[in-house]
Motif scaffolding. Structure first.
Motif, PDB file in Angstrom:
ATOM      1  N   SER A  45     -14.725  92.087  33.572  1.00 35.14           N
ATOM      2  CA  SER A  45     -14.766  93.498  33.171  1.00 35.14           C
ATOM      3  C   SER A  45     -14.233  93.669  31.758  1.00 35.14           C
ATOM      4  O   SER A  45     -14.686  94.528  31.021  1.00 35.14           O
ATOM      5  CB  SER A  45     -13.951  94.345  34.143  1.00 35.14           C
ATOM      6  OG  SER A  45     -12.642  93.827  34.292  1.00 35.14           O
ATOM      7  N   ASN A  96     -12.950  85.513  39.461  1.00 41.43           N
ATOM      8  CA  ASN A  96     -12.462  86.711  38.785  1.00 41.43           C
ATOM      9  C   ASN A  96     -13.707  87.378  38.206  1.00 41.43           C
ATOM     10  O   ASN A  96     -14.628  86.671  37.778  1.00 41.43           O
ATOM     11  CB  ASN A  96     -11.495  86.284  37.664  1.00 41.43           C
ATOM     12  CG  ASN A  96     -10.666  87.425  37.105  1.00 41.43           C
ATOM     13  OD1 ASN A  96     -10.789  88.571  37.526  1.00 41.43           O
ATOM     14  ND2 ASN A  96      -9.818  87.103  36.138  1.00 41.43           N
ATOM     15  N   ASP A  97     -13.778  88.681  38.200  1.00 43.07           N
ATOM     16  CA  ASP A  97     -14.977  89.293  37.613  1.00 43.07           C
ATOM     17  C   ASP A  97     -14.717  89.683  36.155  1.00 43.07           C
ATOM     18  O   ASP A  97     -13.575  89.899  35.744  1.00 43.07           O
ATOM     19  CB  ASP A  97     -15.496  90.480  38.441  1.00 43.07           C
ATOM     20  CG  ASP A  97     -14.627  91.712  38.285  1.00 43.07           C
ATOM     21  OD1 ASP A  97     -13.391  91.570  38.307  1.00 43.07           O
ATOM     22  OD2 ASP A  97     -15.188  92.819  38.139  1.00 43.07           O
ATOM     23  N   ASP A 111      -8.110  90.923  41.837  1.00 41.17           N
ATOM     24  CA  ASP A 111      -9.152  91.934  41.692  1.00 41.17           C
ATOM     25  C   ASP A 111      -9.046  92.998  42.780  1.00 41.17           C
ATOM     26  O   ASP A 111      -9.563  94.104  42.614  1.00 41.17           O
ATOM     27  CB  ASP A 111     -10.533  91.274  41.750  1.00 41.17           C
ATOM     28  CG  ASP A 111     -10.724  90.331  40.591  1.00 41.17           C
ATOM     29  OD1 ASP A 111     -10.843  90.825  39.459  1.00 41.17           O
ATOM     30  OD2 ASP A 111     -10.703  89.106  40.800  1.00 41.17           O
ATOM     31  N   ASP A 133     -15.378  93.892  41.855  1.00 38.43           N
ATOM     32  CA  ASP A 133     -14.045  93.401  42.234  1.00 38.43           C
ATOM     33  C   ASP A 133     -14.034  92.863  43.664  1.00 38.43           C
ATOM     34  O   ASP A 133     -13.316  91.908  43.967  1.00 38.43           O
ATOM     35  CB  ASP A 133     -12.986  94.506  42.051  1.00 38.43           C
ATOM     36  CG  ASP A 133     -12.530  94.600  40.601  1.00 38.43           C
ATOM     37  OD1 ASP A 133     -12.356  93.541  39.970  1.00 38.43           O
ATOM     38  OD2 ASP A 133     -12.348  95.723  40.097  1.00 38.43           O
ATOM     39  N   ARG A 157      -7.403  84.488  42.083  1.00 40.44           N
ATOM     40  CA  ARG A 157      -7.258  83.981  40.713  1.00 40.44           C
ATOM     41  C   ARG A 157      -6.290  82.797  40.697  1.00 40.44           C
ATOM     42  O   ARG A 157      -6.304  82.009  39.756  1.00 40.44           O
ATOM     43  CB  ARG A 157      -6.695  85.089  39.810  1.00 40.44           C
ATOM     44  CG  ARG A 157      -7.634  86.277  39.657  1.00 40.44           C
ATOM     45  CD  ARG A 157      -6.951  87.388  38.870  1.00 40.44           C
ATOM     46  NE  ARG A 157      -7.816  88.553  38.763  1.00 40.44           N
ATOM     47  CZ  ARG A 157      -7.430  89.717  38.245  1.00 40.44           C
ATOM     48  NH1 ARG A 157      -6.194  89.872  37.793  1.00 40.44           N
ATOM     49  NH2 ARG A 157      -8.277  90.724  38.173  1.00 40.44           N
TER      50      ARG A 157
HETATM   51 MG   LIG Z   1     -11.651  92.452  38.432  1.00 38.53          MG
END
Ligand SMILES: [Mg+2]
Ligand SMILES: Nc1ncnc2c1ncn2[C@@H]1O[C@H](COP(=O)(O)OP(=O)(O)O)[C@@H](O)[C@H]1O
Ligand SMILES: Cc1ncc(C[n+]2csc(CCOP(=O)(O)OP(=O)(O)O)c2C)c(N)n1
Ligand SMILES: [Mg+2]
Ligand SMILES: [Mg+2]
Length: 323
Positions: free
Chosen positions: A211, A208-209, A27, A72, A145
């Motif tokens: 999106s 992890n985001d 990220d 992020d 990640r």
């Molecule tokens: Mg991200």
């Protein structure tokens, strides 16, 4: 060539600066300064790709552009500190509107105590905002990640699919239950910075985001960690009023919708109680959605559907350049 293969194709084979801890691939990038790690990410938004003028006020555009970037930083477990903004301004946007974009950014920046320290201004044919955000984290404390391990619990924060439901409501006039809630989730998302920072006592965590949608993000974790993941559809947290929409829309939004800016993560079973306790203290909903089933060089994500069938969950979701 899709977005992900393009990024792989331009990546350097090695880094010249010994201070680079992690370059392209997560990220945010990480580099080391003395005894501290610096984390930096960039996300850009483009008119008619990330927002349209009829569904987002200038204030929302600025707020959400910074939220995506802070998200992020949250996904790395870092504390955001500074941001820089490059903007391309077309002549059909008024200066009042552009200033409102900055007021939106500044309101969010104030909440997280981050400062605008630079940027660039150009005239252009489309409104484009490109933000770079910089944050700090303890040495080797980043939440990569690649940190998932066999037998980990897979979890997500809050609910999935709300943002795309809001986007749908904004584009389809009609009467909807709790429409303000869904619209707010689309226009003014909340990056999970506090939650991510509060998880600092946990030694190993993968984050992890969201999106592009969990179909995409879960596969990114599987690939980076070389593991297989099993997600159970029945466990996926959705808002109780998402059920007002057709089943096929609910399904698409929760798995492949994106822009929720929630976090998906994995943690060892022994630390799961602590993650839940921290979430409870912050009034953040956290839900177990599956397990890391095994080490796997082929890095597959599977979805166990409500009817019990297990099938591959493809890395699909929002993908630029998917042509
Ligand atoms: Mg991200
Ligand atoms: N055009 C580019 N040039 C160099 N690095 C890029 C480019 N686009 C994306 N990246 C890098 O690729 C990785 C994945 O990017 P992206 O999928 O946008 O991440 P996220 O979804 O977390 O915002 C990140 O490390 C990002 O910095
Ligand atoms: C006008 C308009 N069209 C489509 C969308 C949906 N959409 C745009 S970008 C995006 C995914 C997130 O953007 P991306 O640039 O991939 O962010 P990143 O993964 O780099 O953080 C989604 C779901 C939208 N919000 N507005
Ligand atoms: Mg990005
Ligand atoms: Mg992003």
């Amino acid at each position: 060539m899709d977005e992900f293969s393009f990024i792989k194709s331009i990546q350097q084979g090695s880094y010249r600066q010994p201070s680079v801890i992690h370059g392209i691939g997560d990220d945010a990038a990480v580099f080391r300064l003395h005894n501290q790690d610096v984390v930096t990410a960039k996300d850009m938004v483009v008119e008619n790709v990330h927002f349209a003028r009829n569904t987002m006020e200038p204030y929302h555009i600025g707020y959400k552009a910074l939220a995506a970037n802070l998200s992020d930083i949250a996904a790395m477990g870092a504390k955001p500190a500074y941001y820089l903004v490059a903007i391309s301004i077309p002549n059909n946007w008024s200066m009042e509107e552009i200033k409102m974009i900055y007021i939106g950014m500044n309101d969010l920046a104030q909440q997280y105590h981050v400062d605008l320290i630079g940027g660039d201004t150009v005239s252009g044919t489309e409104l484009v905002i490109s933000i770079t955000v910089i944050g700090f984290v303890g040495k080797d404390k980043v939440r990569l990640r690649s940190h998932a391990k066999e037998d980990d619990i897979v979890f997500v924060t809050e609910t999935l699919g709300d943002s795309q439901a809001g986007f749908y409501i904004l584009n389809h006039s009609g009467k909807y239950i709790e429409e303000d809630y869904f619209i707010r989730r689309h226009q003014l998302p909340s990056p999970r910075v506090e939650f991510s920072l509060a998880l600092h006592p946990i030694v190993r965590l993968c984050l992890n985001d969201i999106s592009d949608g969990i179909g995409s993000e879960a596969n990114e974790i599987a690939e980076a960690s070389q593991v297989s993941i099993l997600i159970e559809e029945e466990r996926l947290p959705v808002h109780h009023n998402l059920k007002q929409f057709e089943d096929s829309l609910q399904y698409k939004w929760k798995l492949f919708g994106g822009e929720d800016y929630e976090l998906i993560g994995t943690v060892s079973k022994k630390d799961w109680d602590q993650v839940q306790a921290i979430a409870e203290q912050l009034h953040i909903r956290v839900t177990k959605i599956g397990l890391v089933t095994s080490k796997s060089a082929t890095a597959e994500v599977y979805l166990k559907s409500k009817n019990g069938r297990i099938e591959r969950l493809d890395k699909k979701g929002y993908n630029h350049l998917s042509r």
